[in-house]
Design an enzyme around this catalytic site. Structure first.
Site, PDB file in Angstrom:
ATOM      1  CE  LYS A   1      43.607  39.686  38.433  1.00  0.00           C
ATOM      2  NZ  LYS A   1      44.902  39.996  39.069  1.00  0.00           N
TER       3      LYS A   1
ATOM      4  CE1 TYR B   1      45.158  39.546  35.299  1.00  0.00           C
ATOM      5  CE2 TYR B   1      46.996  41.029  34.882  1.00  0.00           C
ATOM      6  CZ  TYR B   1      46.376  40.094  35.676  1.00  0.00           C
ATOM      7  OH  TYR B   1      46.963  39.695  36.848  1.00  0.00           O
TER       8      TYR B   1
ATOM      9  CB  SER C   1      47.241  37.420  39.273  1.00  0.00           C
ATOM     10  OG  SER C   1      47.505  38.755  38.932  1.00  0.00           O
TER      11      SER C   1
END
Length: 393
Positions: free
Chosen positions: A48, A159, A45
């Site tokens: 991102k 999320y 992640s």
């Protein structure tokens, strides 16, 4: 693990030297090769942040707007008429047409209503009602993420795969793959030579990856924890699409170059006025409330704000969300200053940018499970030392 950090510079000041350090070996066997700050890792992640930067570059260049639903209709027609999963009646999903629209800004701030289908909850139940299991990361982005929303866009926080869809928006706006876009406009500009969505094809990155290691959770075999994270990493190695939420492989040194460019607002990647918007909240009151409910959940807090008290407990911080990640609203004594932004990745990686305190950095491991607690004090000690080292006089 690998640690990397640096501070900003004032006008006329000599550029400060990067802090780079690495500890440990690839495997538990101490005779295996040493970890370095050039060791490639799955960044999960942490992808991102890079995707958000790519989105903001496109906005700087006028390719689409941050809050334009018309641009989503044009570039992402699969998401132009979203429906909301309101619940179930006699085992069948109840779907309602959304009144609000998805925008690029909502995609990269987790307020679009999109969610992952592997978390327990309504979306997993929706999959099961169709005779399906979780499909996230197991197909192309339009194939696996055109799911019902969990709330009206802009009114909640969850999320989810917004960055996957936003990365597709970047690719379509530029008529190329996300890798091709980022290589030309971010990686090659900053010399991030070992950062890629294509680790089997680019610079032999896949062959240089360390194995995942782990510490056991109570009553759960260690092998199961490592296997779970490895299976996700393998989906990224042999991907069906370039996932802007979790598909990048990189090194601590490479990633620091992008953090440093944003901290110093050097104009190489984003317009200076755009960088100024990255450290302020993009959230509605209802979205902020939903975020704080999430951060009051011990399991979610362990992964999202590792080492921090959960929201609602003594000594807890205050949080909101911006265009890059979480924003801390309360200064830490001897540490990061209010207004810093941060995010992390499942194998216990974490980045931060603290403009007021003049530091940015990355703490990177390939450790399972996400939110593993015994190492977390080290991340805070590292941040405190870097805040002290790079604080302006």
């Amino acid at each position: 693990m690998a640690l990397a950090a640096v501070g900003g510079i004032n006008d006329g000041e000599v550029e400060k030297e990067d802090f780079l350090a690495a500890y440990g070996t690839f495997e538990l066997d101490p005779s295996s090769q040493a970890f370095t700050t050039k060791t490639p890792m799955w960044f999960a992640s942490m992808t991102k942040f890079v995707t958000s930067v790519a989105v903001l570059q496109c906005i700087d260049r006028g390719l689409f707007g941050l809050e334009s639903s018309d641009d989503v209709d044009r570039l992402l027609p699969e998401w132009s008429q979203p429906q909301i999963l309101a619940g179930f009646e006699d085992g069948q999903p109840e779907l309602q047409n959304a009144k609000e629209k998805i925008t690029a800004g909502r995609l990269i701030s987790h307020t679009s209503g999109l969610a992952y289908d592997f978390h327990p909850g309504l979306l997993l139940k929706w999959r099961q009602s169709r005779g399906e299991g979780p499909r996230a990361m197991r197909g192309t982005i339009p194939d696996v993420f055109t799911t019902p929303l969990l709330f009206e866009p802009g009114t909640g926080w969850d999320y989810g795969p917004g960055h996957d869809v936003a990365g597709l928006m970047v690719a379509r706006a530029n008529n190329c793959t996300l890798e091709e876009y980022m290589r030309e406009n971010i990686f090659d500009v900053l010399g991030m030579d070992d950062t890629t969505f294509e680790p089997r094809a680019h610079h032999d990155v896949a062959a240089r990856l360390p194995p995942m290691v782990g510490r056991p959770l109570p009553d759960e075999p260690l092998s199961d924890e490592i296997a779970s994270l490895n299976s996700t990493r393998n989906l990224m190695l042999d991907h069906k699409d370039q996932y802007g939420s979790g598909g990048l492989f990189s090194t601590a040194e490479d990633y620091l170059k992008l953090l440093k460019s944003i901290l110093r607002n050097d104009g190489q990647i984003l317009k200076p006025e755009t960088v100024d918007t990255l450290f302020v909240s993009t959230m509605s009151p209802s979205s902020d409330a939903a975020l704080n409910i999430t951060l009051a959940n011990p399991a979610m807090a362990a992964a999202m704000i590792p080492g921090e008290p959960i929201v609602g407990s003594p000594g807890a911080g205050e949080w909101t969300h911006g265009l890059l990640g979480l924003i801390g609203l309360i200064s830490k004594e001897g540490g990061l200053q209010a207004g810093w932004t941060q995010w992390g990745g499942a194998p216990n990686l974490k980045w931060w940018i603290d403009r007021k305190g003049n530091s940015c950095g990355i703490f990177a491991t390939q450790l399972s499970p996400p939110g593993e607690k015994r190492h977390q004090p080290m991340t805070h000690l590292f941040q405190q030392e870097m805040a002290k080292r790079y604080r302006r006089p």
